[in-house]
Design a protein around this motif. Structure first.
Motif, PDB file in Angstrom:
ATOM      1  N   LYS A  48      20.119 -43.256  -1.040  1.00 19.15           N
ATOM      2  CA  LYS A  48      18.707 -42.966  -1.324  1.00 19.15           C
ATOM      3  C   LYS A  48      17.833 -44.159  -0.980  1.00 19.15           C
ATOM      4  N   GLN A  49      16.589 -43.855  -0.671  1.00 14.81           N
ATOM      5  CA  GLN A  49      15.644 -44.916  -0.336  1.00 14.81           C
ATOM      6  C   GLN A  49      14.397 -44.787  -1.195  1.00 14.81           C
ATOM      7  N   THR A  50      13.931 -45.910  -1.760  1.00 14.87           N
ATOM      8  CA  THR A  50      12.659 -45.930  -2.472  1.00 14.87           C
ATOM      9  C   THR A  50      11.829 -47.065  -1.889  1.00 14.87           C
ATOM     10  N   ILE A  51      10.527 -46.928  -1.959  1.00 16.22           N
ATOM     11  CA  ILE A  51       9.632 -47.977  -1.455  1.00 16.22           C
ATOM     12  C   ILE A  51       8.775 -48.473  -2.617  1.00 16.22           C
ATOM     13  N   GLU A  52       8.773 -49.782  -2.797  1.00 18.52           N
ATOM     14  CA  GLU A  52       7.988 -50.387  -3.875  1.00 18.52           C
ATOM     15  C   GLU A  52       7.363 -51.668  -3.351  1.00 18.52           C
ATOM     16  N   ASN A  53       6.044 -51.746  -3.392  1.00 23.88           N
ATOM     17  CA  ASN A  53       5.325 -52.934  -2.899  1.00 23.88           C
ATOM     18  C   ASN A  53       5.762 -53.336  -1.484  1.00 23.88           C
ATOM     19  N   GLN A  54       5.882 -52.324  -0.621  1.00 20.52           N
ATOM     20  CA  GLN A  54       6.232 -52.502   0.806  1.00 20.52           C
ATOM     21  C   GLN A  54       7.690 -52.916   1.042  1.00 20.52           C
ATOM     22  N   VAL A  55       8.480 -52.937  -0.017  1.00 20.32           N
ATOM     23  CA  VAL A  55       9.909 -53.220   0.121  1.00 20.32           C
ATOM     24  C   VAL A  55      10.672 -51.894   0.092  1.00 20.32           C
ATOM     25  N   GLY A  56      11.493 -51.673   1.116  1.00 18.23           N
ATOM     26  CA  GLY A  56      12.318 -50.465   1.151  1.00 18.23           C
ATOM     27  C   GLY A  56      13.682 -50.759   0.525  1.00 18.23           C
ATOM     28  N   TYR A  57      13.966 -50.125  -0.599  1.00 18.91           N
ATOM     29  CA  TYR A  57      15.264 -50.309  -1.263  1.00 18.91           C
ATOM     30  C   TYR A  57      16.190 -49.172  -0.832  1.00 18.91           C
ATOM     31  N   ILE A  58      17.270 -49.526  -0.151  1.00 21.41           N
ATOM     32  CA  ILE A  58      18.248 -48.526   0.273  1.00 21.41           C
ATOM     33  C   ILE A  58      19.487 -48.707  -0.592  1.00 21.41           C
ATOM     34  N   GLU A  59      19.849 -47.639  -1.312  1.00 21.03           N
ATOM     35  CA  GLU A  59      20.986 -47.720  -2.240  1.00 21.03           C
ATOM     36  C   GLU A  59      22.035 -46.679  -1.879  1.00 21.03           C
ATOM     37  N   PHE A  60      23.303 -47.114  -1.859  1.00 21.02           N
ATOM     38  CA  PHE A  60      24.402 -46.171  -1.622  1.00 21.02           C
ATOM     39  C   PHE A  60      25.323 -46.157  -2.835  1.00 21.02           C
ATOM     40  N   PHE A  61      26.013 -45.036  -3.002  1.00 21.12           N
ATOM     41  CA  PHE A  61      26.911 -44.929  -4.156  1.00 21.12           C
ATOM     42  C   PHE A  61      28.027 -43.931  -3.881  1.00 21.12           C
ATOM     43  N   HIS A  62      29.221 -44.258  -4.379  1.00 25.17           N
ATOM     44  CA  HIS A  62      30.324 -43.301  -4.415  1.00 25.17           C
ATOM     45  C   HIS A  62      31.129 -43.596  -5.668  1.00 25.17           C
ATOM     46  N   PRO A  63      31.505 -42.534  -6.429  1.00 27.12           N
ATOM     47  CA  PRO A  63      32.203 -42.776  -7.700  1.00 27.12           C
ATOM     48  C   PRO A  63      33.525 -43.517  -7.563  1.00 27.12           C
ATOM     49  N   ALA A  64      34.146 -43.510  -6.367  1.00 31.14           N
ATOM     50  CA  ALA A  64      35.415 -44.229  -6.175  1.00 31.14           C
ATOM     51  C   ALA A  64      35.120 -45.679  -5.775  1.00 31.14           C
ATOM     52  N   HIS A  65      34.586 -46.449  -6.715  1.00 29.85           N
ATOM     53  CA  HIS A  65      34.288 -47.879  -6.500  1.00 29.85           C
ATOM     54  C   HIS A  65      33.420 -48.116  -5.259  1.00 29.85           C
TER      55      HIS A  65
END
Length: 252
Positions: free
Chosen positions: A9-26
């Motif tokens: 997922k990607q969120t934008i806050e104060n012109q910073v793009g935060y890209i986060e990935f996740f999988h339950p297997a560590h």
């Protein structure tokens, strides 16, 4: 195991793009998540609303445990093997070609392909829990795809040390001394605060200047599209060897 679903997922806050990935297997990443991650990084690079990118993962103690073990076990031909190992190659190349600085936020242990991703960031901050390991030799392959990215950050000596010593987690402080991490924090909260402050401050700088700087930092890697594809072919071949098949079976 957590019932949470894998995501990018990607969120934008104060012109910073935060890209986060996740999988339950560590946070070990299957092909579809790696493809989505590569595309999200490429899109963020082309998004005028984003000046700086932060790459992070969900969960507490593991940044990324590398590639999906379940997919690895099920490879039965070289073509599938090459596609599988190209997953991390495509993410690293997307990071390399992205015209914006990518800040890594590494909150915990990172293994294999995860070390490659951390190495492909332009500036990487971590917690003291962010030990690193290149475990590929353990299963009869090697860190071929991530090797160039890791070597670029740790030097040939550091990369070969952790590639050969495939059983050992090297502490975050070691990774900092070698140049992978710029700072190491005691808590995730302190890390997040530092990342946010640093990223938002970078947004005040000239995007064109940062773009030109990034090109200079990555000079000499122009052949990585071809190089990493060739490396993926080596891993795809080795994963079919009797040695590796037996080793993978023993982990089931």
């Amino acid at each position: 195991m957590s019932e949470q679903q894998p995501y990018v997922k990607q969120t934008i806050e104060n012109q910073v793009g935060y890209i986060e990935f996740f999988h339950p297997a560590h946070n070990s990443l299957p092909g579809n998540i790696l493809a989505e991650l590569a595309q999200t990084i490429t899109d963020a690079g082309n998004n005028d609303d984003i000046k700086v990118i932060v790459l992070k993962s969900g969960g507490d103690r593991t940044f990324c445990a590398g590639a999906s073990f379940n997919e690895l076990i099920n490879i039965n031909d070289e073509a599938t093997g090459k596609v599988f190992f190209s997953g991390f190659a495509n993410v690293i190349n997307a990071m390399r070609k992205c015209p914006k600085f990518i800040i890594g936020r590494v909150q915990g242990k990172t293994v294999g392909g995860g070390v490659g991703v951390a190495s492909a960031t332009d500036y990487c901050m971590a917690t003291k829990f962010a030990a690193i390991k290149l475990s590929e030799l353990n299963v009869g392959i090697g860190p071929f795809v991530v090797g160039p990215a890791v070597e670029r950050k740790l030097g040939l000596s550091g990369m070969s040390q952790i590639a050969i010593d495939a059983n050992t987690f090297y502490p975050a402080e070691w990774a900092k001394q070698k140049g992978l991490f710029t700072q190491v924090f005691d808590t995730t909260e302190a890390l997040d605060e530092a990342v946010k402050t640093f990223a938002e401050n970078l947004c005040n700088y000239n995007p064109e200047a940062m773009k030109e700087m990034k090109k200079i930092f990555w000079q000499g890697t122009e052949d990585w599209d071809t190089l990493l594809a060739e490396r993926a072919t080596i891993s795809g071949r080795l994963v079919l060897s009797d040695f590796t098949k037996k080793k993978l079976e023993s982990y089931k």
